[in-house]
Design a protein around this motif. Structure first.
Motif, PDB file in Angstrom:
ATOM      1  N   GLY A 286     -82.893 -98.834 -74.155  1.00  0.00           N
ATOM      2  CA  GLY A 286     -81.685 -99.600 -74.441  1.00  0.00           C
ATOM      3  C   GLY A 286     -80.939 -99.989 -73.183  1.00  0.00           C
ATOM      4  N   LEU A 287     -80.867 -99.060 -72.208  1.00  0.00           N
ATOM      5  CA  LEU A 287     -80.180 -99.356 -70.956  1.00  0.00           C
ATOM      6  C   LEU A 287     -80.882-100.473 -70.185  1.00  0.00           C
ATOM      7  CD1 LEU A 287     -77.998 -98.556 -68.854  1.00  0.00           C
ATOM      8  CD2 LEU A 287     -79.637 -96.902 -67.939  1.00  0.00           C
ATOM      9  N   LEU A 288     -82.195-100.356 -70.048  1.00  0.00           N
ATOM     10  CA  LEU A 288     -82.937-101.382 -69.312  1.00  0.00           C
ATOM     11  C   LEU A 288     -82.929-102.720 -70.035  1.00  0.00           C
ATOM     12  CD1 LEU A 288     -86.033 -99.281 -68.139  1.00  0.00           C
ATOM     13  CD2 LEU A 288     -83.986 -99.894 -66.824  1.00  0.00           C
ATOM     14  N   ALA A 289     -83.024-102.682 -71.375  1.00  0.00           N
ATOM     15  CA  ALA A 289     -83.037-103.924 -72.136  1.00  0.00           C
ATOM     16  C   ALA A 289     -81.688-104.640 -72.062  1.00  0.00           C
ATOM     17  CB  ALA A 289     -83.407-103.647 -73.590  1.00  0.00           C
ATOM     18  N   GLY A 290     -80.598-103.891 -71.947  1.00  0.00           N
ATOM     19  CA  GLY A 290     -79.274-104.522 -71.894  1.00  0.00           C
ATOM     20  C   GLY A 290     -78.813-104.874 -70.504  1.00  0.00           C
ATOM     21  N   LEU A 291     -79.630-104.564 -69.496  1.00  0.00           N
ATOM     22  CA  LEU A 291     -79.202-104.792 -68.116  1.00  0.00           C
ATOM     23  C   LEU A 291     -78.998-106.276 -67.814  1.00  0.00           C
ATOM     24  CD1 LEU A 291     -78.592-103.313 -65.483  1.00  0.00           C
ATOM     25  CD2 LEU A 291     -81.000-103.575 -64.848  1.00  0.00           C
ATOM     26  N   TYR A 292     -79.986-107.096 -68.103  1.00  0.00           N
ATOM     27  CA  TYR A 292     -79.855-108.533 -67.810  1.00  0.00           C
ATOM     28  C   TYR A 292     -78.770-109.195 -68.653  1.00  0.00           C
ATOM     29  CZ  TYR A 292     -80.872-113.515 -67.845  1.00  0.00           C
ATOM     30  OH  TYR A 292     -80.756-114.882 -67.782  1.00  0.00           O
ATOM     31  N   PRO A 293     -78.725-108.957 -69.984  1.00  0.00           N
ATOM     32  CA  PRO A 293     -77.621-109.561 -70.749  1.00  0.00           C
ATOM     33  C   PRO A 293     -76.244-109.115 -70.265  1.00  0.00           C
ATOM     34  CG  PRO A 293     -79.346-108.804 -72.230  1.00  0.00           C
ATOM     35  CD  PRO A 293     -79.681-108.271 -70.879  1.00  0.00           C
ATOM     36  N   ALA A 294     -76.111-107.842 -69.844  1.00  0.00           N
ATOM     37  CA  ALA A 294     -74.810-107.372 -69.368  1.00  0.00           C
ATOM     38  C   ALA A 294     -74.417-108.062 -68.072  1.00  0.00           C
ATOM     39  CB  ALA A 294     -74.849-105.857 -69.175  1.00  0.00           C
ATOM     40  N   LEU A 295     -75.354-108.228 -67.146  1.00  0.00           N
ATOM     41  CA  LEU A 295     -75.051-108.931 -65.898  1.00  0.00           C
ATOM     42  C   LEU A 295     -74.714-110.391 -66.163  1.00  0.00           C
ATOM     43  CD1 LEU A 295     -77.800-107.442 -63.547  1.00  0.00           C
ATOM     44  CD2 LEU A 295     -75.369-106.850 -63.646  1.00  0.00           C
ATOM     45  N   ARG A 296     -75.379-110.979 -67.117  1.00  0.00           N
ATOM     46  CA  ARG A 296     -75.072-112.372 -67.455  1.00  0.00           C
ATOM     47  C   ARG A 296     -73.670-112.478 -68.056  1.00  0.00           C
ATOM     48  NH1 ARG A 296     -78.925-116.721 -70.623  1.00  0.00           N
ATOM     49  NH2 ARG A 296     -77.349-118.351 -70.847  1.00  0.00           N
ATOM     50  N   ALA A 297     -73.316-111.506 -68.897  1.00  0.00           N
ATOM     51  CA  ALA A 297     -71.971-111.519 -69.487  1.00  0.00           C
ATOM     52  C   ALA A 297     -70.908-111.331 -68.417  1.00  0.00           C
ATOM     53  CB  ALA A 297     -71.863-110.426 -70.538  1.00  0.00           C
ATOM     54  N   ALA A 298     -71.231-110.506 -67.388  1.00  0.00           N
ATOM     55  CA  ALA A 298     -70.248-110.253 -66.341  1.00  0.00           C
ATOM     56  C   ALA A 298     -69.990-111.497 -65.495  1.00  0.00           C
ATOM     57  CB  ALA A 298     -70.721-109.099 -65.456  1.00  0.00           C
ATOM     58  N   ARG A 299     -70.938-112.424 -65.435  1.00  0.00           N
ATOM     59  CA  ARG A 299     -70.779-113.624 -64.614  1.00  0.00           C
ATOM     60  C   ARG A 299     -70.062-114.756 -65.344  1.00  0.00           C
ATOM     61  NH1 ARG A 299     -76.207-112.390 -62.918  1.00  0.00           N
ATOM     62  NH2 ARG A 299     -76.990-113.967 -64.370  1.00  0.00           N
ATOM     63  N   ILE A 300     -69.739-114.572 -66.621  1.00  0.00           N
ATOM     64  CA  ILE A 300     -69.053-115.629 -67.374  1.00  0.00           C
ATOM     65  C   ILE A 300     -67.619-115.772 -66.862  1.00  0.00           C
ATOM     66  CG2 ILE A 300     -68.211-116.305 -69.654  1.00  0.00           C
ATOM     67  CD1 ILE A 300     -70.611-114.946 -70.877  1.00  0.00           C
ATOM     68  N   GLU A 301     -67.231-117.005 -66.533  1.00  0.00           N
ATOM     69  CA  GLU A 301     -65.865-117.271 -66.063  1.00  0.00           C
ATOM     70  C   GLU A 301     -64.907-117.313 -67.239  1.00  0.00           C
ATOM     71  OE1 GLU A 301     -64.814-117.381 -63.038  1.00  0.00           O
ATOM     72  OE2 GLU A 301     -66.810-117.079 -62.175  1.00  0.00           O
ATOM     73  N   PRO A 302     -63.703-116.752 -67.092  1.00  0.00           N
ATOM     74  CA  PRO A 302     -62.755-116.714 -68.213  1.00  0.00           C
ATOM     75  C   PRO A 302     -62.402-118.098 -68.748  1.00  0.00           C
ATOM     76  CG  PRO A 302     -62.056-115.275 -66.419  1.00  0.00           C
ATOM     77  CD  PRO A 302     -63.196-116.053 -65.907  1.00  0.00           C
ATOM     78  N   LEU A 303     -62.176-119.067 -67.859  1.00  0.00           N
ATOM     79  CA  LEU A 303     -61.777-120.390 -68.308  1.00  0.00           C
ATOM     80  C   LEU A 303     -62.870-121.062 -69.114  1.00  0.00           C
ATOM     81  CD1 LEU A 303     -59.578-122.542 -68.292  1.00  0.00           C
ATOM     82  CD2 LEU A 303     -60.519-123.422 -66.146  1.00  0.00           C
ATOM     83  N   ASP A 304     -64.124-120.971 -68.622  1.00  0.00           N
ATOM     84  CA  ASP A 304     -65.243-121.555 -69.364  1.00  0.00           C
ATOM     85  C   ASP A 304     -65.443-120.879 -70.708  1.00  0.00           C
ATOM     86  OD1 ASP A 304     -65.656-123.220 -67.216  1.00  0.00           O
ATOM     87  OD2 ASP A 304     -67.158-121.903 -66.299  1.00  0.00           O
TER      88      ASP A 304
END
Length: 393
Positions: free
Chosen positions: A371-389
């Motif tokens: 679960g940790l490894l599978a969620g690593l890429y989606p979590a990093l992608r979520a962290a890069r989302i800009e608030p305004l967008d």
């Protein structure tokens, strides 16, 4: 952070269940496959070791170039070996020295007939008994036929099917190169020498008179022993058969049962461990895909959290915590399902279920790591989302 992650999972139970399903299947397959490996290995090792540990073969010396082929086993080989303590049955056999013989239920010229994949075997009555045959009809030839060199034969089930012989009340006859052999029995199964099921088996005395001694394949004795007596019999057999020159015969004892069991365990464990790892990879891909879709659906939520002061690492940790929690829960459920399946199948097959704690107990932890490894890429992608967008979407 843990409370926020659990709240996010509970608020979307359907999606959380679908995300967790990948881990359940992966860990369940992991535990089930390894459990089946241990259980099946125990069954195969026990059966295989029992058969191998009670079989001894004695090989005749191969003739040198220019030497006339002969059989170095004495005529009373069966009786000499069967008198040894620990022997159940023993006898001499060899493939008859025939190239492309004509085998049929009526006399045929060589141009019209063929063997149809069948082989003619010469075997003493003791060798037939050492095969531990199961008769479908008729009987086995005996010492009377052996002593007189009678033209009789026993058919393997495959040979009987090819020849179309299913019953013996009409006294069927098999012609080998236009020589008739009365069929006295049909064997449906054997514990040793499975190649004999596609053969026509005749007494060794009859084969010597009709075809001469073996040429391409030297004579061999097969000995069925009691458990624990095989290695002693392998040491005594050449001396009992040829006290004048035991070096003419070579006894082959069964392999060491511990080495045999270890070899079977290693082969099966390696194969099934690879299959289990493939199941885990498939489960991890399923978790990653579902988590990525969940992030796309929660883009507005991510934007709101960022606008309220959440940093990128907070967003990443939140989704990593969610995927790890789902992996752990899926690992627990999958472990329970895997253990249940292994025990249920073992009970149905009347086997002894074997579950190695080294593979079962860490299985939930494996779910957490997946679960940790599978969620690593989606979590990093979520962290890069800009608030305004995120808020615009």
């Amino acid at each position: 952070m843990l409370a926020e992650s659990l709240a996010g999972l509970v608020q979307r139970p359907g999606r959380s269940l679908l995300t967790m399903l990948g881990t359940i299947l992966g860990v369940g397959a992991f535990v089930t496959v390894l459990g089946f490996t241990s259980t099946a290995t125990g069954q195969i090792s026990a059966s295989f070791s029992t058969l191998q540990a009670s079989t001894v073969t004695v090989n005749d010396v191969e003739p040198t170039e220019g030497q006339i082929p002969t059989v170095n086993f004495p005529e009373d080989s069966d009786q000499r070996i069967e008198r040894l303590n620990g022997v159940r049955a023993a006898g001499v056999w060899w493939p008859a020295p025939l190239h492309s013989p004509t085998i049929a239920t009526r006399p045929l010229p060589p141009s019209e007939g063929g063997s149809n994949g069948m082989t003619v075997f010469a075997a003493s009555p003791g060798a037939l008994n050492a095969l531990e045959p199961t008769l479908s009809t008729g009987t086995l030839y005996n010492e009377f036929h052996q002593r007189r060199g009678e033209p009789v034969c026993v058919l393997g089930s495959g040979a009987a099917r090819v020849l179309g012989i299913t019953r013996l009340d009409n006294r069927p006859v098999v012609f080998v190169n236009s020589t008739a052999y009365a069929v006295v029995g049909v064997v449906s199964d054997v514990q040793r020498m499975p190649e004999s099921l596609l053969g026509v088996i005749i007494p060794t005395s009859t084969a010597l008179k009709a075809f001469g001694p073996p040429v391409d394949h030297p004579a061999q004795m097969i000995i069925h022993t009691r458990l624990g007596a095989a290695r002693l019999i392998a040491h005594q057999a050449p001396i009992a058969l040829r006290p004048d020159n035991p070096r003419l015969l070579t006894a082959v004892p069964p392999p060491d049962p511990h080495s045999l069991r270890d070899a079977v365990n290693t082969s099966l464990s390696g194969l099934f461990l690879l299959l289990a790892l493939i199941c885990l990879v498939i489960g991890a891909v399923g978790i990653a895909n579902t988590t990525l879709v969940a992030i796309l659906e929660r883009t507005g939520e991510i934007g709101l959290r960022r606008s309220l002061g959440a940093r990128p690492r907070h967003i990443a940790v939140q989704f990593l915590t969610e995927s790890t929690a789902l992996g752990t829960l899926g690992g627990l459920i999958g472990t329970g399902i895997g253990v249940t399946v292994v025990v249920a199948v073992a009970l149905l097959q009347e086997w002894t279920a074997v579950l190695n704690p080294v593979t079962v107990l860490p299985a939930p932890l494996v779910g957490s790591v997946v679960g940790l490894l599978a969620g690593l890429y989606p979590a990093l992608r979520a962290a890069r989302i800009e608030p305004l967008d995120a808020l615009r979407q």
